[in-house]
Design a protein around this motif. Sequence first.
Motif, PDB file in Angstrom:
ATOM      1  N   PHE A 126      10.439  16.348 -21.667  1.00 56.62           N
ATOM      2  CA  PHE A 126       9.252  15.674 -21.151  1.00 56.62           C
ATOM      3  C   PHE A 126       9.597  14.311 -20.551  1.00 56.62           C
ATOM      4  N   PHE A 127      10.355  13.505 -21.294  1.00 54.19           N
ATOM      5  CA  PHE A 127      10.675  12.159 -20.814  1.00 54.19           C
ATOM      6  C   PHE A 127      11.627  12.190 -19.620  1.00 54.19           C
ATOM      7  N   GLU A 128      12.574  13.107 -19.623  1.00 46.09           N
ATOM      8  CA  GLU A 128      13.523  13.229 -18.518  1.00 46.09           C
ATOM      9  C   GLU A 128      12.837  13.693 -17.236  1.00 46.09           C
ATOM     10  N   ASN A 129      11.908  14.618 -17.361  1.00 45.10           N
ATOM     11  CA  ASN A 129      11.299  15.260 -16.191  1.00 45.10           C
ATOM     12  C   ASN A 129       9.946  14.699 -15.782  1.00 45.10           C
ATOM     13  N   ASN A 130       9.437  13.763 -16.513  1.00 47.44           N
ATOM     14  CA  ASN A 130       8.165  13.137 -16.178  1.00 47.44           C
ATOM     15  C   ASN A 130       8.304  11.617 -16.228  1.00 47.44           C
ATOM     16  N   TRP A 131       8.382  11.068 -17.420  1.00 45.58           N
ATOM     17  CA  TRP A 131       8.425   9.619 -17.613  1.00 45.58           C
ATOM     18  C   TRP A 131       9.504   8.967 -16.746  1.00 45.58           C
ATOM     19  N   LYS A 132      10.720   9.478 -16.797  1.00 50.90           N
ATOM     20  CA  LYS A 132      11.834   8.905 -16.036  1.00 50.90           C
ATOM     21  C   LYS A 132      11.611   9.050 -14.525  1.00 50.90           C
ATOM     22  N   VAL A 133      11.149  10.204 -14.104  1.00 53.39           N
ATOM     23  CA  VAL A 133      10.910  10.466 -12.675  1.00 53.39           C
ATOM     24  C   VAL A 133       9.870   9.502 -12.116  1.00 53.39           C
ATOM     25  N   TYR A 134       8.814   9.266 -12.888  1.00 51.99           N
ATOM     26  CA  TYR A 134       7.771   8.331 -12.448  1.00 51.99           C
ATOM     27  C   TYR A 134       8.351   6.922 -12.286  1.00 51.99           C
ATOM     28  N   ARG A 135       9.176   6.525 -13.227  1.00 57.98           N
ATOM     29  CA  ARG A 135       9.728   5.171 -13.191  1.00 57.98           C
ATOM     30  C   ARG A 135      10.751   4.984 -12.073  1.00 57.98           C
ATOM     31  N   GLU A 136      11.512   6.014 -11.775  1.00 62.49           N
ATOM     32  CA  GLU A 136      12.448   5.915 -10.652  1.00 62.49           C
ATOM     33  C   GLU A 136      11.685   5.664  -9.350  1.00 62.49           C
ATOM     34  N   ASP A 137      10.583   6.337  -9.178  1.00 63.64           N
ATOM     35  CA  ASP A 137       9.765   6.123  -7.984  1.00 63.64           C
ATOM     36  C   ASP A 137       9.128   4.729  -8.012  1.00 63.64           C
ATOM     37  N   ALA A 138       8.689   4.297  -9.189  1.00 61.02           N
ATOM     38  CA  ALA A 138       8.070   2.968  -9.323  1.00 61.02           C
ATOM     39  C   ALA A 138       9.068   1.859  -8.995  1.00 61.02           C
ATOM     40  N   ILE A 139      10.331   2.047  -9.342  1.00 64.13           N
ATOM     41  CA  ILE A 139      11.354   1.057  -8.981  1.00 64.13           C
ATOM     42  C   ILE A 139      11.498   0.991  -7.463  1.00 64.13           C
ATOM     43  N   LYS A 140      11.558   2.134  -6.821  1.00 63.83           N
ATOM     44  CA  LYS A 140      11.681   2.172  -5.354  1.00 63.83           C
ATOM     45  C   LYS A 140      10.525   1.444  -4.675  1.00 63.83           C
ATOM     46  N   GLN A 141       9.341   1.518  -5.283  1.00 63.62           N
ATOM     47  CA  GLN A 141       8.163   0.866  -4.711  1.00 63.62           C
ATOM     48  C   GLN A 141       8.010  -0.584  -5.163  1.00 63.62           C
ATOM     49  N   GLY A 142       8.863  -1.046  -6.054  1.00 61.91           N
ATOM     50  CA  GLY A 142       8.775  -2.427  -6.534  1.00 61.91           C
ATOM     51  C   GLY A 142       7.693  -2.647  -7.591  1.00 61.91           C
ATOM     52  N   ILE A 143       7.161  -1.570  -8.147  1.00 58.88           N
ATOM     53  CA  ILE A 143       6.116  -1.685  -9.165  1.00 58.88           C
ATOM     54  C   ILE A 143       6.704  -2.134 -10.501  1.00 58.88           C
ATOM     55  N   ILE A 144       7.909  -1.630 -10.817  1.00 59.29           N
ATOM     56  CA  ILE A 144       8.604  -2.060 -12.030  1.00 59.29           C
ATOM     57  C   ILE A 144       9.995  -2.545 -11.659  1.00 59.29           C
ATOM     58  N   SER A 145      10.607  -3.282 -12.588  1.00 53.07           N
ATOM     59  CA  SER A 145      11.954  -3.806 -12.358  1.00 53.07           C
ATOM     60  C   SER A 145      13.022  -2.894 -12.944  1.00 53.07           C
ATOM     61  N   SER A 146      12.734  -2.304 -14.124  1.00 50.08           N
ATOM     62  CA  SER A 146      13.712  -1.453 -14.789  1.00 50.08           C
ATOM     63  C   SER A 146      13.029  -0.660 -15.889  1.00 50.08           C
ATOM     64  N   TYR A 147      13.795   0.257 -16.456  1.00 48.40           N
ATOM     65  CA  TYR A 147      13.298   1.026 -17.601  1.00 48.40           C
ATOM     66  C   TYR A 147      14.478   1.472 -18.451  1.00 48.40           C
ATOM     67  N   GLN A 148      14.207   1.753 -19.710  1.00 43.89           N
ATOM     68  CA  GLN A 148      15.210   2.282 -20.624  1.00 43.89           C
ATOM     69  C   GLN A 148      14.547   3.273 -21.563  1.00 43.89           C
ATOM     70  N   LEU A 149      15.308   4.265 -21.958  1.00 39.72           N
ATOM     71  CA  LEU A 149      14.882   5.227 -22.954  1.00 39.72           C
ATOM     72  C   LEU A 149      15.947   5.207 -24.041  1.00 39.72           C
ATOM     73  N   LEU A 150      15.577   4.782 -25.238  1.00 41.52           N
ATOM     74  CA  LEU A 150      16.513   4.671 -26.352  1.00 41.52           C
ATOM     75  C   LEU A 150      16.204   5.770 -27.364  1.00 41.52           C
ATOM     76  N   ILE A 151      17.254   6.470 -27.801  1.00 44.38           N
ATOM     77  CA  ILE A 151      17.062   7.614 -28.691  1.00 44.38           C
ATOM     78  C   ILE A 151      17.735   7.346 -30.028  1.00 44.38           C
ATOM     79  N   ASN A 152      16.994   7.591 -31.111  1.00 43.64           N
ATOM     80  CA  ASN A 152      17.552   7.492 -32.459  1.00 43.64           C
ATOM     81  C   ASN A 152      17.334   8.821 -33.156  1.00 43.64           C
ATOM     82  N   ARG A 153      18.332   9.657 -33.099  1.00 39.93           N
ATOM     83  CA  ARG A 153      18.272  10.960 -33.761  1.00 39.93           C
ATOM     84  C   ARG A 153      18.943  10.922 -35.120  1.00 39.93           C
ATOM     85  N   ALA A 154      19.853   9.982 -35.314  1.00 38.16           N
ATOM     86  CA  ALA A 154      20.695   9.978 -36.509  1.00 38.16           C
ATOM     87  C   ALA A 154      19.891   9.748 -37.783  1.00 38.16           C
TER      88      ALA A 154
END
Length: 141
Positions: free
Chosen positions: A44-72
Motif C-alpha cells: 500500500f505505502f509503496e504503490n500509493n503513499w510513495k507514488v503520491y509524494r514523488e509527484d508532490a515533490i515534482k510539483q513543489g508541494i512537499i520537500s521530502s518524505y521518508q518511510l521508516l520500518i520497524n519489523r524487528a
Amino acid sequence: MKKLILLSLVAFMPTQQTNAQKTPYVALDIIKIKNGLWEEALFFFENNWKVYREDAIKQGIISSYQLLINRADSVSNNIILITQYPDSLAYVKSEENFRPILKKLRPNGPIHLNEKQRKDFMEIVVFNGYKVWIDDKEKRK
C-alpha cells in the motif's frame, strides 16, 4: 525621524512574515501494523503513499518524505511516515494540494494487495504536525 522608523518597520514586517512561513513543517504518522499484514501494508505505502509524494515533490508541494520500518520489535510493529513541507502554508493546504494528485494517479482510489483494505492492515496511532526547529548559529554570535 518617526516617519523613517515607521517606514522601516512597515518595510521589515512582510520580510518577517515571509521568513516565518518558510520554516519547514513535518507531518509524522506512526502506523501500527495489524494482524501481521506487513506485505499488504508495504504494498500500500509503496504503490500509493510513495507514488503520491514523488509527484508532490515534482510539483513543489512537499520537500521530502521518508518511510521508516520497524519489523524487528514485535511489540511495536510500526511504520513511521514522514512528509516534509517547505513551509506552514503548504502544510496547512496539504489535503487541498494532494487531492488533484490522488485523482490523477489513482482515479479509482488506492490499490491494495490481496483485497485487504487499510482498516484491515493498519491503524494510525499518532498523527502530528511539527515545525522544524533550525539552529541558527549565526544569530547566537
